[in-house]
Design a protein around this motif. Structure first.
Motif, PDB file in Angstrom:
ATOM      1  N   PRO A   1      55.472  40.156  47.464  1.00 56.89           N
ATOM      2  CA  PRO A   1      55.509  40.263  45.999  1.00 56.89           C
ATOM      3  C   PRO A   1      56.023  38.967  45.380  1.00 56.89           C
ATOM      4  O   PRO A   1      57.006  38.365  45.843  1.00 56.89           O
ATOM      5  CB  PRO A   1      56.475  41.426  45.745  1.00 56.89           C
ATOM      6  CG  PRO A   1      56.473  42.195  47.029  1.00 56.89           C
ATOM      7  CD  PRO A   1      56.269  41.205  48.122  1.00 56.89           C
ATOM      8  N   GLY A   2      55.321  38.543  44.361  1.00 55.65           N
ATOM      9  CA  GLY A   2      55.756  37.366  43.634  1.00 55.65           C
ATOM     10  C   GLY A   2      55.449  36.051  44.312  1.00 55.65           C
ATOM     11  O   GLY A   2      55.811  34.995  43.778  1.00 55.65           O
ATOM     12  N   ALA A   3      54.813  36.076  45.467  1.00 60.33           N
ATOM     13  CA  ALA A   3      54.498  34.824  46.177  1.00 60.33           C
ATOM     14  C   ALA A   3      53.003  34.753  46.419  1.00 60.33           C
ATOM     15  O   ALA A   3      52.341  35.758  46.681  1.00 60.33           O
ATOM     16  CB  ALA A   3      55.249  34.768  47.510  1.00 60.33           C
ATOM     17  N   LEU A   4      52.513  33.520  46.333  1.00 61.57           N
ATOM     18  CA  LEU A   4      51.084  33.333  46.598  1.00 61.57           C
ATOM     19  C   LEU A   4      50.783  33.559  48.069  1.00 61.57           C
ATOM     20  O   LEU A   4      51.503  33.055  48.943  1.00 61.57           O
ATOM     21  CB  LEU A   4      50.656  31.900  46.232  1.00 61.57           C
ATOM     22  CG  LEU A   4      50.466  31.608  44.747  1.00 61.57           C
ATOM     23  CD1 LEU A   4      50.221  30.130  44.524  1.00 61.57           C
ATOM     24  CD2 LEU A   4      49.310  32.421  44.174  1.00 61.57           C
ATOM     25  N   PRO A   5      49.758  34.316  48.404  1.00 57.25           N
ATOM     26  CA  PRO A   5      49.401  34.531  49.813  1.00 57.25           C
ATOM     27  C   PRO A   5      48.749  33.289  50.397  1.00 57.25           C
ATOM     28  O   PRO A   5      48.218  32.428  49.689  1.00 57.25           O
ATOM     29  CB  PRO A   5      48.437  35.716  49.749  1.00 57.25           C
ATOM     30  CG  PRO A   5      47.796  35.598  48.412  1.00 57.25           C
ATOM     31  CD  PRO A   5      48.852  35.046  47.496  1.00 57.25           C
ATOM     32  N   HIS A   6      48.800  33.219  51.718  1.00 55.71           N
ATOM     33  CA  HIS A   6      48.113  32.133  52.417  1.00 55.71           C
ATOM     34  C   HIS A   6      46.601  32.289  52.207  1.00 55.71           C
ATOM     35  O   HIS A   6      46.058  33.396  52.191  1.00 55.71           O
ATOM     36  CB  HIS A   6      48.441  32.192  53.912  1.00 55.71           C
ATOM     37  CG  HIS A   6      48.092  30.934  54.645  1.00 55.71           C
ATOM     38  ND1 HIS A   6      46.807  30.585  54.954  1.00 55.71           N
ATOM     39  CD2 HIS A   6      48.885  29.936  55.133  1.00 55.71           C
ATOM     40  CE1 HIS A   6      46.807  29.434  55.609  1.00 55.71           C
ATOM     41  NE2 HIS A   6      48.070  29.014  55.735  1.00 55.71           N
TER      42      HIS A   6
ATOM     43  N   SER B   1      46.898  45.339  43.500  1.00 56.77           N
ATOM     44  CA  SER B   1      48.202  45.397  42.826  1.00 56.77           C
ATOM     45  C   SER B   1      49.135  44.288  43.323  1.00 56.77           C
ATOM     46  O   SER B   1      50.035  43.862  42.596  1.00 56.77           O
ATOM     47  CB  SER B   1      48.854  46.765  43.054  1.00 56.77           C
ATOM     48  OG  SER B   1      49.132  46.948  44.443  1.00 56.77           O
ATOM     49  N   SER B   2      48.936  43.845  44.553  1.00 53.70           N
ATOM     50  CA  SER B   2      49.749  42.739  45.074  1.00 53.70           C
ATOM     51  C   SER B   2      49.228  41.383  44.616  1.00 53.70           C
ATOM     52  O   SER B   2      50.011  40.443  44.418  1.00 53.70           O
ATOM     53  CB  SER B   2      49.777  42.769  46.609  1.00 53.70           C
ATOM     54  OG  SER B   2      50.330  43.964  47.083  1.00 53.70           O
ATOM     55  N   LEU B   3      47.925  41.275  44.476  1.00 57.97           N
ATOM     56  CA  LEU B   3      47.346  39.974  44.173  1.00 57.97           C
ATOM     57  C   LEU B   3      47.318  39.665  42.687  1.00 57.97           C
ATOM     58  O   LEU B   3      47.521  38.515  42.280  1.00 57.97           O
ATOM     59  CB  LEU B   3      45.913  39.905  44.722  1.00 57.97           C
ATOM     60  CG  LEU B   3      45.752  39.935  46.241  1.00 57.97           C
ATOM     61  CD1 LEU B   3      44.283  39.883  46.610  1.00 57.97           C
ATOM     62  CD2 LEU B   3      46.498  38.763  46.888  1.00 57.97           C
ATOM     63  N   LEU B   4      47.041  40.662  41.851  1.00 62.94           N
ATOM     64  CA  LEU B   4      46.841  40.381  40.440  1.00 62.94           C
ATOM     65  C   LEU B   4      48.078  39.762  39.782  1.00 62.94           C
ATOM     66  O   LEU B   4      47.937  38.837  38.969  1.00 62.94           O
ATOM     67  CB  LEU B   4      46.425  41.660  39.714  1.00 62.94           C
ATOM     68  CG  LEU B   4      45.017  42.163  40.070  1.00 62.94           C
ATOM     69  CD1 LEU B   4      44.713  43.460  39.337  1.00 62.94           C
ATOM     70  CD2 LEU B   4      43.977  41.115  39.715  1.00 62.94           C
ATOM     71  N   PRO B   5      49.300  40.219  40.110  1.00 63.20           N
ATOM     72  CA  PRO B   5      50.466  39.606  39.447  1.00 63.20           C
ATOM     73  C   PRO B   5      50.630  38.115  39.744  1.00 63.20           C
ATOM     74  O   PRO B   5      51.263  37.401  38.957  1.00 63.20           O
ATOM     75  CB  PRO B   5      51.640  40.418  40.012  1.00 63.20           C
ATOM     76  CG  PRO B   5      51.047  41.714  40.416  1.00 63.20           C
ATOM     77  CD  PRO B   5      49.697  41.389  40.921  1.00 63.20           C
ATOM     78  N   VAL B   6      50.101  37.661  40.865  1.00 68.96           N
ATOM     79  CA  VAL B   6      50.323  36.242  41.215  1.00 68.96           C
ATOM     80  C   VAL B   6      49.100  35.390  40.900  1.00 68.96           C
ATOM     81  O   VAL B   6      49.073  34.201  41.253  1.00 68.96           O
ATOM     82  CB  VAL B   6      50.682  36.105  42.708  1.00 68.96           C
ATOM     83  CG1 VAL B   6      51.976  36.828  43.002  1.00 68.96           C
ATOM     84  CG2 VAL B   6      49.560  36.629  43.600  1.00 68.96           C
TER      85      VAL B   6
END
Length: 1562
Positions: free
Chosen positions: A135-140, A167-172
């Motif tokens: 959460p809150g971090a850009l994924p690799h 839901s995990s990707l849209l915030p970042v």
């Protein structure tokens, strides 16, 4: 223990993963996969452990290992336990995120592992991947790529997780600043959307059918908001394209109301990208998906955006596309797909947009619009069904466009229309006519060198596309049959469609054949209901005439004739059988020729014969008259094609000749005379031919019509005095007269000669001269038109020839002969002397020639005037300067000169006396003495022609006078001096005197022979004259008949190389058989009197002494050749045939490699003078040429020809090929000259103990080959030949011993039925040859192996038993010999040993068979094809001895000669059968085979070394558990570890492959 072997195998392969060769690396991966297929868990654990332990392994190699794991997981993931799967998932996850930067191949391989696991362990994979989404971090980025790939690979497994993922990707999303990260997000969203759409489309198979589109719409819209409103505005083009590519599938998941709300902004936003990107494929693709989404929700906004959409998409289509740009072509396809969506949704507005744009004059706009129209016709057929009339009417202006690109597009639209029924509508015929018009375009109008941006090329030209379209529509679109047939027939006749005749005929032929198959009723044309169609007469006339130029228009002659043949029921019911026979003959004649080689006159005559036969079969005057009428009507069609129009005139004449109605004939002839285009030379000639052909049957009517025309108002107006100066030019009137004069000439030439004689003066010549001479106010006016003169001369020439050709010419009194000759002479004198431009002189002289023998005879003064005038006209001509038309002028000059010679010859025939000849020479004398060179040359040429003719018809005899003996030699020498007299008459008299003296008194001149021969030779070199050499040849012949030995000895003293005159003297000695026999005998004696060569001291130590030819045998050999060059020597050669053949064969053998004496070598290097004979003086070549000449002169031409074809003579000349040359000579003799062999062998018998080794080799090779033919047995020569060869078995020369064995082996092919009788003797000789000498590569041993292979199957089995094992053991080492021929022979012999043992093989020999199995299998990969072929044979022969039917059948299937061998497949099959229960009687077989394979792992041949591990792998693959103790796995792994470091990539590849198969024993 098992686990350790598995790990050892995997580790060995993993250590080889770093191989630099990509193919080896790929095979290592495949081998790992093979291990994984059997033991997936162990293999995957080993790989996982290897990657963990080799932390610093380079990325490409890590990627290779991971790809191998992915492949195993793709098929074996279900066999993994959860712990192993978890371990690998953790490894992959760690590898994937190990580096922040993207490393393409490596991270892609990791992603592949996770995707493969995700198909079986989706929960664990998703758990790990979701764990990486903090959460809150850009994924690799790699995590995003993996999720994207997994959502497509396993949509049913991923889509339920999609809300959680989103839901995990849209915030970042807002945190993604780097373009690469944003692009990864775009790719993921695109794949998520595609996966969701797949899930929703297949809810019936989904794990949770309750999932609805609403579950994603909110999140997707949120993502859409970021992508469209923020990221799409980026300056980075790649990112914009990634965004737009994602928006396409995302649009399908947007809420309907949101999509409707966004379309006013979305569509303009997408369309705006067209201006920002040069590569617009992704824009068009996404736009198509958005349009489909909008249509699916019934969007109303789409109507408001339609104009902008259509304009933007239309502009995309109008951009020119290069075929070398795949993306640009794909973009057009996507844009057209958008048009399909719009066409289905708003067809009326689409056509309202498109059709007006067809009226524009802009090329790109019109071409692009036509492309869209064609596409919607094909893709939206249902929506366009009621729009067909509008679309057809809109094509009016494009049909008028002359631009080639527009034309191509129009043709393509018409093709689409044809498939969808448009052409059946009103207005469709205009489309068909357009296609035909384009087919008629002349090739020269097509651009020859198109620009780089142009699509114009020969294959894609408008004409080529139209031709293909017409043919395809005619042959593949069934609904077009009733539209095109018989409608296309109406395009055959009009001139403007001439260029389309070939495709038209081809299409009509196909349509007609279809109609014929459907039945006669549908094929026969109802002309009353098809008024616009051409009549059958018109079709016949058109097709026949265009066939006269068969290669024009892409070979229209062939298709025109074929169509004519197919249409015969519609032309006349009686023609079918005849045309079915004659048309193929005409077509066959065309097949035999090309355009450059076709004799046009002969081809036209064949067509006219076809027409005559057709008219005779029809035999209906009404039909014939209709055809003639149509032929006349079509004359204007060929105004621009003079050759075809000329032929049409001939067809008209032929047809009128067959007509029985005189009124019709005269009517058509009158029309022809009134309408002819007299200004055209070809037409005047054609008209004359027509009248001539017609006169064959209608002479009276033809002549009457010519006179009626002259009396007609039309003609009289043209020659009236007022009209000459006013209405028509004088030139036009002369052309009419020229045509009429020509008509009379052709009538006389073609009509029956007997009928012509009665009218030649009263009608024909009277009218001819009446047209030639014009009177104005009673005054005769001489014409100045050269064309009219030429026509008159040509016509009179034909008339004169017709008179001479008549059988009644002898009794015909030609009262106007003198007048005609005078007129011709007037024309000849009027010709200018400064140039030769017309054939008037030639034709006029030919006319005089024809008239020479016609009564009444002219007086001498008249003929003297003719001779003087003709000579002056030709002799005084100035030489022509060399120019562009020099070839034509030279031909005309030669023809004119020949005409003069013929005229003078015919006059000389009337007075064949010396006085007559003297008169001719007196006329020529002033020109012979002319100061101008060209006049003298011409006069001398004509004089020579007359003299030759005169001499050929006279016989002169001279009686020699007796002389006192003391004056004889003096007179002879004086006569020899007279040979050089400048006066040829004196020179000729001297030759006659010399030969008379020699004939009468030659017997008293024996002591003077050398002097006479010497003087004769020297005079021949000094004197030039055609008559000298034949006389000298006769002189030497006369002298030799009285003093043969002295003449031969004197001529042998001539220096070498022989000059051409000496050669001719030698040839003179063959004129009479008895003398020739004496000469040949003396020359043979001289050739054998001295040694053939002498050895000179070597200049360098250790160098072989040079062999130098001795002079006397060399001279005799050269002289023999010259004597043989005369055909008359044949009987003498037959008498001495055995002696000549043997002596020359031995001469050839002992001169191979022998050099010329140094003085002659110097002459050869300097190059002989032109006076010397050009024959090769090299000793061996000289002997070979002479031997060949003996065969030719003795009637053995077939022997010589066979040697020529097989290159035998060239082989005889060389040291390396001499033995083979002697063999081929013997073979040719046995085949073509068998009856002569007994005497030849008798003569050869005395040469067996020759001191020259090479002669023993030659004779042994010759005798050995005779045993290869049944002639030895037929002529009862077998025992003597075997005895002769057996006597040479212990010869000191290895080549002789080898040839002895070859000869003995030849018995198998020459006299196979005699082998059993001599079996023990033959077997003993062959086994002895195997043990010959100490040389491991003895050629004698090689010959013994080859010979045994030939003889074995013919010997008694009992005779073989004692030596079979010995031979098998003795030849086994040769299997691996470095020399190809030894490997080949030994392996093939091994096969023959097996063959003779079929069904009766002793155990001790069977052991040898099994011992040779592995070497034979491996040598199938021998670098030499002959060895591999021998292995095929040997294995085929071994099969029946192995007591395994399946194995033998496999050998039969795979190893037949000529069949391609898939080596791996064959080994696999073979090893499967070797391990079968049927092979249990060889308990230790596997161990022996593996041991042999290990030995061959060290082979020097790469192919064999690579085959060894391959065979090992298959043996292990098929091994039974009971055989496992025979396998030393450690030893195999160690051997393959070494092979994995082999320098040859192929070997390393096979080693890796074999390691993968050892998993069975691990």
């Amino acid at each position: 223990m098992t686990e350790s072997y598995m790990k050892k195998l995997s580790s060995t392969l993993l250590d080889a993963i770093t191989d630099k060769d990509p193919l080896v690396q790929e095979q290592v991966c495949s081998a790992l996969c093979s291990l994984g297929e059997v033991r997936p868990v162990e293999m995957l654990r080993t790989c996982e452990e290897y990657l963990r332990q080799h932390d610093k392994l380079a990325h490409p190699y890590r990627a290779a290992v991971l790809r191998a794991m992915e492949r195993v997981l793709s098929s074996r993931a279900s066999e993994l336990d959860k712990d192993t799967a978890s371990t690998i998932i953790l490894l992959a996850s760690s590898e994937m995120t190990r580096m922040k930067d993207l490393v393409g191949d490596w991270q892609q391989a990791v992603s592949g592992v996770l995707v493969a696991l995700g198909r079986q362990f989706i929960s664990k994979v998703m758990e790990e991947l979701l764990h990486r989404l903090q959460p809150g971090a850009l994924p690799h980025c790699a995590v995003l790529h993996t999720l994207a790939s997994l959502s497509v690979a396993n949509a049913f497994g991923v889509v339920p997780f999609l809300p959680s993922i989103l839901s995990s990707l849209l915030p970042v999303l807002g945190m993604a600043k780097q373009d690469t990260v944003r692009m990864a997000f775009c790719s993921a969203l695109q794949r998520f959307s595609e996966g969701a759409l797949e899930y929703l489309a297949n809810l019936d198979r989904a794990p949770d059918p309750t999932v609805r589109k609403d579950a994603f719409t909110t999140d997707i819209f949120s993502a859409y908001d970021v992508l469209f409103h923020h990221w799409l505005q980026s300056r980075e083009a790649k990112l914009r394209l990634a965004v737009v590519e994602a928006l396409g599938p995302m649009s399908h998941l947007l809420p309907s109301e949101r999509l409707e709300e966004q379309l006013p902004k979305l569509l303009p936003g997408i369309l705006a990208l067209y201006k920002k990107h040069s590569e617009t494929f992704y824009v068009s693709k996404s736009l198509g998906q958005i349009l489909e989404a909008a249509v699916s929700v019934g969007s109303r906004t789409l109507d408001t955006q339609l104009d902008a959409l259509l304009a933007a998409l239309h502009s995309q289509i109008c951009v020119p596309v290069e075929s070398s740009s795949p993306l640009a072509m794909s973009n057009q396809k996507e844009a057209l797909r958008c048009f399909t969506v719009l066409a289905c949704n708003s067809p009326d507005r689409l056509l309202a947009f498109l059709l007006p744009r067809l009226d524009t004059n802009n090329e790109r706009t019109r071409v692009g619009t036509l492309q869209v129209v064609r596409h919607v016709i094909n893709s939206a057929a249902a929506q366009m069904e009621d729009k067909k009339p509008f679309i057809l009417s809109s094509m009016r202006l494009p049909l008028l466009d002359t631009n080639s690109k527009v034309k191509r597009a129009v043709v393509q639209v018409i093709s689409a229309m044809a498939h969808h029924g448009y052409l059946e509508q009103p207005g469709g015929e205009a489309m068909i006519e357009y296609i035909v018009q384009q087919c008629a375009l002349p090739p020269e109008q097509e651009p020859e060198k198109p620009g780089p941006s142009s699509k114009d090329s020969k294959a894609d030209s408008v004409r080529a596309i139209s031709v293909r379209t017409l043919y395809l529509v005619s042959t593949t679109v069934d609904r077009m049959n009733h539209v095109l047939w018989p409608y296309l027939l109406q395009f055959l006749i009009p001139v403007r469609f001439t260029g389309a005749l070939t495709p038209l005929c081809r299409s009509l032929m196909h349509l007609a054949q279809k109609r014929q198959e459907a039945g006669a009723d549908t094929f026969l044309i109802q002309y009353d209901t098809h008024a616009s169609l051409p009549s059958p007469y018109a079709v016949t006339a058109r097709l026949l005439v265009v066939s006269s130029s068969p290669y024009l228009g892409d070979g229209r002659g062939v298709v025109a004739l074929r169509l004519l043949s197919v249409l015969h029921p519609n032309i006349h019911p009686l023609l079918g059988q005849h045309w079915e026979t004659t048309v193929p003959l005409l077509l066959g004649y065309l097949d035999e020729h090309m355009e450059e080689t076709l004799p046009q006159e002969e081809w036209e005559e064949r067509l006219l014969m076809f027409l005559r036969d057709t008219l005779a079969i029809v035999s209906d005057n009404v039909w014939i008259c209709q055809l003639s009428l149509e032929l006349c009507r079509q004359l204007p069609c060929y105004d621009g094609a003079p050759q075809e129009k000329n032929f049409l005139y001939k067809c008209i004449g032929t047809t009128l000749g067959a007509a029985s109605s005189k009124e019709v004939v005269r009517k058509h002839l009158q029309e022809l005379l009134e309408t002819a285009r007299y200004q055209e030379e070809a037409e005047r000639e054609g008209l004359a031919c027509c009248f001539g052909i017609c006169a064959i049957s209608h002479l009276e009517d033809t002549l009457a019509q010519l006179e009626d025309f002259v009396r007609s108002e039309v003609f009289r107006k043209s020659i009236g005095i007022l009209n000459i100066f006013k209405d028509r030019s004088e030139n036009e009137v002369e052309k009419v007269k020229s045509a009429l004069i020509l008509c009379y000439g052709h009538v006389a030439a073609r009509a029956p000669c007997e009928l012509v004689l009665a009218k030649v003066e009263s009608d024909i010549l009277r009218n001819v001269f009446q047209h030639f001479n014009t009177k104005v106010l009673g005054v005769k006016i001489e014409t100045k038109d050269p064309a009219l003169k030429l026509c008159l001369v040509q016509s009179v020439c034909m008339i004169s020839h017709a008179i001479c050709s008549s059988t009644q010419a002898g009794s015909f009194h030609f009262s106007r002969k003198a007048e005609l000759v005078a007129q011709m002479m007037e024309f000849i004198r009027a010709e200018p002397l400064d140039s030769l431009r017309t054939p008037i002189r030639k034709k006029a002289m030919l006319t005089c020639t024809y008239l020479v023998s016609v009564e009444p005879a002219l007086d001498k003064q008249a003929w003297a005037d003719v001779i003087r005038g003709c000579l002056h006209s030709v002799m005084a001509l100035l030489p022509e300067p060399k120019g562009e038309d020099g070839g034509c002028q030279e031909s005309l000059y030669l023809d004119t000169l020949h005409a003069l010679e013929d005229l003078l010859t015919s006059l000389l025939q009337q007075n064949m006396t010396p006085q007559g000849l003297q008169m001719m020479i007196e006329h020529l004398s002033p020109w012979i003495k002319s100061p101008r060179g060209h006049e003298r040359a011409r006069a001398l040429g004509v004089s020579a022609h007359l003299l030759r003719y005169f001499l050929e018809h006279l016989r002169v005899s001279i009686i020699a006078r007796r002389l006192p003996p003391d004056q004889l030699i003096s007179l002879l020498l004086t006569m020899f001096e007279g040979l050089g007299d400048h006066d040829q008459n004196c020179s000729r008299a001297a030759t006659v005197m010399i030969n008379c003296l020699l004939q009468e008194r030659g017997g008293a001149l024996q002591e003077k022979v050398p002097e006479i021969v010497s003087v004769l030779r020297s005079k021949l070199q000094e004197v030039q004259g055609e008559h000298i050499l034949p006389a000298a040849q006769h002189s030497i012949y006369l002298l030799a008949t009285q003093h043969c030995a002295a003449v031969v000895s004197s001529l042998l003293g001539s220096p070498l190389p022989l000059d051409s005159h000496t050669c001719m003297l030698w040839r003179a000695l063959a004129a009479e058989p008895h003398l020739a026999t004496q000469v040949l005998g003396l020359l043979l004696e001289m050739m054998n009197r001295d040694v053939p060569f002498k050895e000179s001291r070597a200049f360098l130590l250790g160098r072989t002494p040079d062999r130098v030819a001795t002079l006397l045998p060399l001279s005799a050999s050269c002289a023999l050749f010259e004597v043989m060059s005369t055909p008359a020597v044949g009987p003498a050669v037959l008498e001495l045939y055995p002696q000549l053949f043997v002596a020359l064969l031995l001469r050839v053998s002992c001169t191979v490699g022998v050099q010329l004496p140094r003085n002659l070598q110097a002459l050869e290097r300097r190059g002989a003078s032109p006076a010397l004979a050009t024959r090769n003086l090299e000793p061996c070549s000289s002997a070979v040429d002479t031997l060949r000449a003996v065969l030719l002169r003795s009637g053995s031409e077939d022997v010589a020809q066979r040697m020529d074809q097989e290159g035998g003579w060239e082989l005889l000349r060389t040291s390396a090929g001499h033995e083979e040359g002697a063999t081929r000579l013997a073979r040719a003799m046995a085949e073509h000259a068998g009856p002569r062999l007994p005497l030849v062998l008798k003569a050869l018998a005395c040469t067996q103990s020759s001191v020259y080794e090479v002669q023993r080799v030659t004779t042994t090779a010759f005798l050995a080959e005779l045993l290869n033919s049944n002639v030895a047995n037929d002529l009862m020569l077998l025992d003597s030949l075997l005895e002769s060869l057996a006597a040479r078995q212990k010869d000191t020369c290895a080549s002789v011993r080898r040839l002895v064995l070859r000869g003995l082996a030849n018995l198998a092919s020459g006299s196979p039925d005699k082998v059993r009788a001599h079996g023990p003797q033959l077997l003993t000789a062959m086994i002895g040859g195997l043990d010959d000498g100490d040389n491991p590569h003895s050629p004698v041993a090689l010959e013994a192996m080859v010979g045994l292979a030939q003889l074995l199957h013919l010997m008694e089995t009992w005779d073989l038993r004692s030596g079979l094992l010995h031979v098998a053991i003795r030849i086994r080492p040769f299997f691996d010999s470095e020399k190809t021929e030894f490997r080949t022979a030994s392996i093939r012999l091994f096969g023959h040993l097996n063959k003779v043992c079929h069904g009766d093989c002793e155990d001790i020999f069977l052991d040898q068979v099994m011992g040779g199995m592995a070497p034979l299998l491996l040598h199938l990969q021998d670098p030499q094809t002959t060895v591999a072929s021998a292995c095929r044979f040997a294995l085929l022969m071994c099969g029946p001895n192995l007591a395994c039917e399946e194995l033998s059948a496999a050998f039969q299937k795979h190893l037949q000669e000529g069949r391609a061998l898939h080596f791996g497949e064959f080994l696999n099959t073979t090893c499967k059968h070797l391990a079968s229960p049927q092979m249990q009687h060889f308990p230790d077989l596997l161990g022996r085979l593996l041991s042999t394979c290990l030995f061959y792992c060290k082979s020097s041949w790469e192919g064999v070394r690579a085959a060894a591990p391959l065979l090992t792998g298959f043996l292990v693959l098929h091994a039974e558990p009971r055989q496992q103790p025979q396998v030393d796995l450690d030893q195999l792994i160690s051997a393959f570890q070494i092979l994995l470091k082999d320098p040859a990539p192929e070997v390393r590849t096979r080693a890796a492959e074999a390691l993968g198969r050892l998993v069975k024993l691990a």
